[in-house]
Scaffold this motif. Structure first.
Motif, PDB file in Angstrom:
ATOM      1  N   GLY A  58       0.801  -1.210   0.000  1.00 37.08           N
ATOM      2  CA  GLY A  58       0.000   0.000   0.000  1.00 37.08           C
ATOM      3  C   GLY A  58       0.837   1.264   0.000  1.00 37.08           C
ATOM      4  O   GLY A  58       0.320   2.368  -0.018  1.00 37.08           O
ATOM      5  N   ARG A  59       2.164   1.106   0.010  1.00 35.15           N
ATOM      6  CA  ARG A  59       3.075   2.249  -0.017  1.00 35.15           C
ATOM      7  C   ARG A  59       3.650   2.381  -1.422  1.00 35.15           C
ATOM      8  O   ARG A  59       4.214   1.419  -1.946  1.00 35.15           O
ATOM      9  N   PRO A  60       3.535   3.552  -2.042  1.00 29.39           N
ATOM     10  CA  PRO A  60       4.047   3.734  -3.406  1.00 29.39           C
ATOM     11  C   PRO A  60       5.539   3.453  -3.506  1.00 29.39           C
ATOM     12  O   PRO A  60       6.309   3.789  -2.604  1.00 29.39           O
ATOM     13  N   LYS A  61       5.908   2.830  -4.599  1.00 30.80           N
ATOM     14  CA  LYS A  61       7.327   2.545  -4.850  1.00 30.80           C
ATOM     15  C   LYS A  61       7.511   2.313  -6.345  1.00 30.80           C
ATOM     16  O   LYS A  61       6.561   2.079  -7.071  1.00 30.80           O
ATOM     17  N   GLY A  62       8.742   2.386  -6.785  1.00 35.37           N
ATOM     18  CA  GLY A  62       9.071   2.111  -8.176  1.00 35.37           C
ATOM     19  C   GLY A  62       9.726   0.748  -8.284  1.00 35.37           C
ATOM     20  O   GLY A  62      10.696   0.464  -7.592  1.00 35.37           O
ATOM     21  N   ALA A  63       9.180  -0.107  -9.143  1.00 38.53           N
ATOM     22  CA  ALA A  63       9.777  -1.416  -9.408  1.00 38.53           C
ATOM     23  C   ALA A  63      10.609  -1.305 -10.677  1.00 38.53           C
ATOM     24  O   ALA A  63      10.106  -0.879 -11.722  1.00 38.53           O
ATOM     25  N   LEU A  64      11.886  -1.652 -10.585  1.00 36.83           N
ATOM     26  CA  LEU A  64      12.787  -1.557 -11.729  1.00 36.83           C
ATOM     27  C   LEU A  64      12.569  -2.764 -12.639  1.00 36.83           C
ATOM     28  O   LEU A  64      12.752  -3.906 -12.211  1.00 36.83           O
ATOM     29  N   ILE A  65      12.184  -2.510 -13.884  1.00 35.42           N
ATOM     30  CA  ILE A  65      11.941  -3.580 -14.853  1.00 35.42           C
ATOM     31  C   ILE A  65      13.115  -3.608 -15.821  1.00 35.42           C
ATOM     32  O   ILE A  65      13.399  -2.626 -16.493  1.00 35.42           O
ATOM     33  N   ARG A  66      13.792  -4.723 -15.881  1.00 40.25           N
ATOM     34  CA  ARG A  66      15.014  -4.844 -16.684  1.00 40.25           C
ATOM     35  C   ARG A  66      14.712  -5.374 -18.082  1.00 40.25           C
ATOM     36  O   ARG A  66      13.699  -6.023 -18.308  1.00 40.25           O
ATOM     37  N   HIS A  67      15.602  -5.070 -19.004  1.00 38.96           N
ATOM     38  CA  HIS A  67      15.414  -5.465 -20.399  1.00 38.96           C
ATOM     39  C   HIS A  67      15.222  -6.966 -20.561  1.00 38.96           C
ATOM     40  O   HIS A  67      14.380  -7.408 -21.341  1.00 38.96           O
ATOM     41  N   HIS A  68      16.003  -7.773 -19.832  1.00 38.18           N
ATOM     42  CA  HIS A  68      15.871  -9.222 -19.995  1.00 38.18           C
ATOM     43  C   HIS A  68      14.494  -9.707 -19.552  1.00 38.18           C
ATOM     44  O   HIS A  68      13.954 -10.657 -20.129  1.00 38.18           O
ATOM     45  N   SER A  69      13.900  -9.044 -18.567  1.00 36.97           N
ATOM     46  CA  SER A  69      12.554  -9.426 -18.129  1.00 36.97           C
ATOM     47  C   SER A  69      11.521  -9.090 -19.190  1.00 36.97           C
ATOM     48  O   SER A  69      10.619  -9.884 -19.483  1.00 36.97           O
ATOM     49  N   VAL A  70      11.642  -7.902 -19.782  1.00 36.31           N
ATOM     50  CA  VAL A  70      10.722  -7.505 -20.854  1.00 36.31           C
ATOM     51  C   VAL A  70      10.865  -8.456 -22.036  1.00 36.31           C
ATOM     52  O   VAL A  70       9.868  -8.956 -22.571  1.00 36.31           O
ATOM     53  N   ALA A  71      12.099  -8.734 -22.445  1.00 32.15           N
ATOM     54  CA  ALA A  71      12.329  -9.628 -23.579  1.00 32.15           C
ATOM     55  C   ALA A  71      11.756 -11.014 -23.303  1.00 32.15           C
ATOM     56  O   ALA A  71      11.133 -11.626 -24.186  1.00 32.15           O
ATOM     57  N   ASN A  72      11.923 -11.517 -22.087  1.00 36.75           N
ATOM     58  CA  ASN A  72      11.394 -12.827 -21.726  1.00 36.75           C
ATOM     59  C   ASN A  72       9.880 -12.878 -21.893  1.00 36.75           C
ATOM     60  O   ASN A  72       9.331 -13.818 -22.479  1.00 36.75           O
ATOM     61  N   VAL A  73       9.188 -11.847 -21.398  1.00 32.60           N
ATOM     62  CA  VAL A  73       7.725 -11.800 -21.516  1.00 32.60           C
ATOM     63  C   VAL A  73       7.310 -11.710 -22.976  1.00 32.60           C
ATOM     64  O   VAL A  73       6.419 -12.435 -23.427  1.00 32.60           O
ATOM     65  N   LEU A  74       7.944 -10.833 -23.740  1.00 33.05           N
ATOM     66  CA  LEU A  74       7.554 -10.645 -25.139  1.00 33.05           C
ATOM     67  C   LEU A  74       7.749 -11.918 -25.960  1.00 33.05           C
ATOM     68  O   LEU A  74       6.860 -12.314 -26.718  1.00 33.05           O
ATOM     69  N   TYR A  75       8.891 -12.559 -25.816  1.00 31.20           N
ATOM     70  CA  TYR A  75       9.133 -13.793 -26.570  1.00 31.20           C
ATOM     71  C   TYR A  75       8.202 -14.918 -26.109  1.00 31.20           C
ATOM     72  O   TYR A  75       7.765 -15.738 -26.915  1.00 31.20           O
ATOM     73  N   SER A  76       7.891 -14.954 -24.819  1.00 33.47           N
ATOM     74  CA  SER A  76       6.965 -15.975 -24.305  1.00 33.47           C
ATOM     75  C   SER A  76       5.568 -15.781 -24.875  1.00 33.47           C
ATOM     76  O   SER A  76       4.919 -16.741 -25.302  1.00 33.47           O
ATOM     77  N   ILE A  77       5.073 -14.543 -24.894  1.00 31.80           N
ATOM     78  CA  ILE A  77       3.739 -14.257 -25.439  1.00 31.80           C
ATOM     79  C   ILE A  77       3.710 -14.538 -26.939  1.00 31.80           C
ATOM     80  O   ILE A  77       2.727 -15.069 -27.461  1.00 31.80           O
ATOM     81  N   ALA A  78       4.781 -14.196 -27.636  1.00 37.55           N
ATOM     82  CA  ALA A  78       4.844 -14.462 -29.075  1.00 37.55           C
ATOM     83  C   ALA A  78       4.762 -15.962 -29.349  1.00 37.55           C
ATOM     84  O   ALA A  78       4.149 -16.394 -30.334  1.00 37.55           O
ATOM     85  N   ALA A  79       5.351 -16.768 -28.467  1.00 39.80           N
ATOM     86  CA  ALA A  79       5.330 -18.223 -28.649  1.00 39.80           C
ATOM     87  C   ALA A  79       4.019 -18.849 -28.183  1.00 39.80           C
ATOM     88  O   ALA A  79       3.476 -19.742 -28.839  1.00 39.80           O
ATOM     89  N   GLU A  80       3.511 -18.400 -27.028  1.00 40.69           N
ATOM     90  CA  GLU A  80       2.284 -18.983 -26.453  1.00 40.69           C
ATOM     91  C   GLU A  80       1.541 -17.910 -25.679  1.00 40.69           C
ATOM     92  O   GLU A  80       2.126 -17.401 -24.714  1.00 40.69           O
ATOM     93  N   PRO A  81       0.399 -17.490 -26.060  1.00 44.04           N
ATOM     94  CA  PRO A  81      -0.548 -18.068 -27.004  1.00 44.04           C
ATOM     95  C   PRO A  81      -0.141 -17.964 -28.465  1.00 44.04           C
ATOM     96  O   PRO A  81      -0.690 -18.667 -29.303  1.00 44.04           O
TER      97      PRO A  81
END
Length: 135
Positions: A58-81
């Protein structure tokens, strides 16, 4: 540090040691930038963006999202579904929502057609149904 904002929100946040850039003032300068990629490509552990959230605390904060995490999600979604260059897809999420990263960059990654839907249409079921039926 740099805060990229629009004219509507300029000057609203205090910046400790950083600067603010208003996107509308940058549009006329875009032609002055080279069309070539930067010499230093981002590495997997580099920060791609910061997701601001209150999370479970419930306390605001910034979560650092790294390039490898974004790439992992994008390639995973591209493959399945699955998404290919022959597909069409839409972007409905506001850019402030992290789902927008998937909606925008997955089709760009695979070469699919991306339809950007304005917020008024997203909120109007009949108009949205029309756009989806007649892209």
């Amino acid at each position: 540090s740099l805060l990229l904002t629009s004219q509507a929100y300029a000057g609203r946040l205090p910046l400790a040691g950083g600067r603010e850039e208003v996107i509308e003032s940058l549009w006329p300068t875009l032609e002055t930038y080279p069309p070539t990629p930067p010499e230093q490509a981002p590495l997997g552990h580099d920060i791609a963006y910061i997701l601001y959230t209150s999370g479970t605390t419930g306390r605001p904060k910034g979560a650092l999202i790294r390039h490898h995490s974004v790439a992992n999600v994008l390639y995973s979604i591209a493959a399945e579904p699955g998404l290919t260059a022959t597909d069409k897809t839409v972007a409905l999420a506001t850019i402030a929502f992290d789902l927008a990263v998937v909606e925008i960059y997955t089709p760009l990654l695979v070469g699919a057609e991306l339809l950007l839907i304005d917020s008024a249409t997203v909120r109007n079921a009949e108009a949205l149904a029309h756009v989806l039926a007649h892209p």
